[in-house]
Design a protein around this motif. Structure first.
Motif, PDB file in Angstrom:
ATOM      1  N   LEU A   1      71.311  61.639  -5.674  1.00  0.00           N
ATOM      2  CA  LEU A   1      70.219  62.457  -5.162  1.00  0.00           C
ATOM      3  C   LEU A   1      70.623  63.916  -4.982  1.00  0.00           C
ATOM      4  O   LEU A   1      70.614  64.453  -3.872  1.00  0.00           O
ATOM      5  N   PRO A   2      70.956  64.608  -6.082  1.00  0.00           N
ATOM      6  CA  PRO A   2      71.305  66.026  -5.970  1.00  0.00           C
ATOM      7  C   PRO A   2      70.074  66.841  -5.556  1.00  0.00           C
ATOM      8  O   PRO A   2      68.938  66.450  -5.834  1.00  0.00           O
ATOM      9  N   VAL A   3      70.302  67.962  -4.902  1.00  0.00           N
ATOM     10  CA  VAL A   3      69.208  68.821  -4.441  1.00  0.00           C
ATOM     11  C   VAL A   3      68.891  69.849  -5.532  1.00  0.00           C
ATOM     12  O   VAL A   3      69.737  70.671  -5.881  1.00  0.00           O
ATOM     13  N   PRO A   4      67.662  69.787  -6.096  1.00  0.00           N
ATOM     14  CA  PRO A   4      67.310  70.715  -7.177  1.00  0.00           C
ATOM     15  C   PRO A   4      67.047  72.126  -6.664  1.00  0.00           C
ATOM     16  O   PRO A   4      66.674  72.319  -5.497  1.00  0.00           O
ATOM     17  N   ASP A   5      67.203  73.105  -7.536  1.00  0.00           N
ATOM     18  CA  ASP A   5      66.862  74.504  -7.232  1.00  0.00           C
ATOM     19  C   ASP A   5      66.423  75.173  -8.525  1.00  0.00           C
ATOM     20  O   ASP A   5      67.196  75.839  -9.194  1.00  0.00           O
ATOM     21  N   THR A   6      65.147  74.968  -8.873  1.00  0.00           N
ATOM     22  CA  THR A   6      64.598  75.507 -10.128  1.00  0.00           C
ATOM     23  C   THR A   6      64.007  76.891  -9.962  1.00  0.00           C
ATOM     24  O   THR A   6      63.659  77.524 -10.949  1.00  0.00           O
ATOM     25  N   GLY A   7      63.831  77.330  -8.696  1.00  0.00           N
ATOM     26  CA  GLY A   7      63.156  78.598  -8.441  1.00  0.00           C
ATOM     27  C   GLY A   7      61.704  78.404  -8.041  1.00  0.00           C
ATOM     28  O   GLY A   7      61.008  79.356  -7.721  1.00  0.00           O
ATOM     29  N   SER A   8      61.228  77.160  -8.063  1.00  0.00           N
ATOM     30  CA  SER A   8      59.851  76.828  -7.677  1.00  0.00           C
ATOM     31  C   SER A   8      59.892  75.716  -6.646  1.00  0.00           C
ATOM     32  O   SER A   8      60.414  74.631  -6.917  1.00  0.00           O
ATOM     33  N   VAL A   9      59.336  75.973  -5.461  1.00  0.00           N
ATOM     34  CA  VAL A   9      59.363  74.979  -4.399  1.00  0.00           C
ATOM     35  C   VAL A   9      58.609  73.721  -4.824  1.00  0.00           C
ATOM     36  O   VAL A   9      59.056  72.602  -4.567  1.00  0.00           O
ATOM     37  N   MET A  10      57.489  73.890  -5.503  1.00  0.00           N
ATOM     38  CA  MET A  10      56.705  72.729  -5.908  1.00  0.00           C
ATOM     39  C   MET A  10      57.466  71.885  -6.925  1.00  0.00           C
ATOM     40  O   MET A  10      57.484  70.659  -6.837  1.00  0.00           O
ATOM     41  N   GLU A  11      58.121  72.529  -7.870  1.00  0.00           N
ATOM     42  CA  GLU A  11      58.907  71.797  -8.872  1.00  0.00           C
ATOM     43  C   GLU A  11      60.127  71.141  -8.228  1.00  0.00           C
ATOM     44  O   GLU A  11      60.459  69.998  -8.550  1.00  0.00           O
ATOM     45  N   ASP A  12      60.785  71.848  -7.319  1.00  0.00           N
ATOM     46  CA  ASP A  12      61.951  71.269  -6.643  1.00  0.00           C
ATOM     47  C   ASP A  12      61.573  70.020  -5.844  1.00  0.00           C
ATOM     48  O   ASP A  12      62.274  69.007  -5.898  1.00  0.00           O
ATOM     49  N   ILE A  13      60.455  70.086  -5.121  1.00  0.00           N
ATOM     50  CA  ILE A  13      60.011  68.923  -4.344  1.00  0.00           C
ATOM     51  C   ILE A  13      59.609  67.790  -5.292  1.00  0.00           C
ATOM     52  O   ILE A  13      59.926  66.622  -5.041  1.00  0.00           O
ATOM     53  N   ALA A  14      58.941  68.117  -6.397  1.00  0.00           N
ATOM     54  CA  ALA A  14      58.553  67.083  -7.365  1.00  0.00           C
ATOM     55  C   ALA A  14      59.793  66.376  -7.915  1.00  0.00           C
ATOM     56  O   ALA A  14      59.819  65.143  -8.025  1.00  0.00           O
ATOM     57  N   ILE A  15      60.821  67.135  -8.229  1.00  0.00           N
ATOM     58  CA  ILE A  15      62.073  66.546  -8.730  1.00  0.00           C
ATOM     59  C   ILE A  15      62.719  65.699  -7.637  1.00  0.00           C
ATOM     60  O   ILE A  15      63.169  64.573  -7.888  1.00  0.00           O
ATOM     61  N   GLN A  16      62.759  66.222  -6.416  1.00  0.00           N
ATOM     62  CA  GLN A  16      63.373  65.505  -5.296  1.00  0.00           C
ATOM     63  C   GLN A  16      62.650  64.181  -5.035  1.00  0.00           C
ATOM     64  O   GLN A  16      63.286  63.138  -4.879  1.00  0.00           O
TER      65      GLN A  16
END
Length: 194
Positions: free
Chosen positions: A72-87
């Motif tokens: 469960l790595p923590v994503p950081d794509t630059g978009s909060v919505m995309e990061d939460i979707a990945i998480q």
């Protein structure tokens, strides 16, 4: 887990204990795991286990966490919505795997074993919530989310439906569900302060 004082742990012995507890958890479920079985599988004494962990729940959670954390790595794509979707997607995929189903078993056992419930809340769910909070805080810092949001409530809003389906309804948890969940959650979150 705060380690007890005394002689330092032997890394190989600790690894054997954690692997034994995790393997037994997967094979038999939390209710059937005992410190005796862990000791036998790891080829150590029960005293060694009790020297390093206060109870069965603690050693089993350490075994589970040591095996599960890298998934469960923590994503950081630059978009909060995309990061939460990945998480959420990563968490859903993990929870639906055999290893992840251990979490539902632990939650169920925790209804009768208060020490276990305390362990999984403190050591598994609280760190996951902190990861999600950091993602949302980055969204606030970048101006994607309003700074006055109740981030803890937002986490409940986003992750609650996932656990509701997992633990209550048994309905499908797939990518389509996750995308719609995130879309609806963020539409609601963004309307709160507009």
């Amino acid at each position: 887990m705060e380690k007890k004082k005394g002689r330092p742990r032997n890394a190989a012995t600790e690894k054997a204990i954690l692997e034994a507890s995790y393997d037994l958890l997967l094979e038999q479920g939390f209710g059937n795991v005992t410190v005796e079985k862990i000791a036998e599988r790891a080829r150590v004494s029960k005293a060694t286990i009790y020297k390093w962990w206060p109870n069965k729940a603690a050693v089993v959670m350490d075994g589970f966490l040591s095996a599960a954390m890298s998934r469960l790595p923590v994503p950081d794509t630059g978009s909060v919505m995309e990061d939460i979707a990945i998480q959420v997607s990563n968490l859903a995929n993990f929870l639906l795997s055999r290893e992840g189903k251990v979490i539902t078993e632990l939650i169920a056992e925790g209804q009768f074993d208060l020490k276990l419930a305390e362990e999984y809340r403190l050591r598994y769910f609280n760190p996951r919530r902190l990861d999600s909070r950091r993602i949302l805080e980055r969204g606030v810092q970048r101006g994607e989310l309003n700074k006055d949001l109740d981030l803890e409530l937002c986490i409940d809003l986003i992750y609650g439906p996932l656990f509701y389906r997992l633990l209550v309804t048994g309905e499908s948890i797939d990518e389509a569900f996750i995308r719609v969940l995130i879309k609806y959650a963020f539409e609601g979150i963004q309307k709160v302060h507009n």
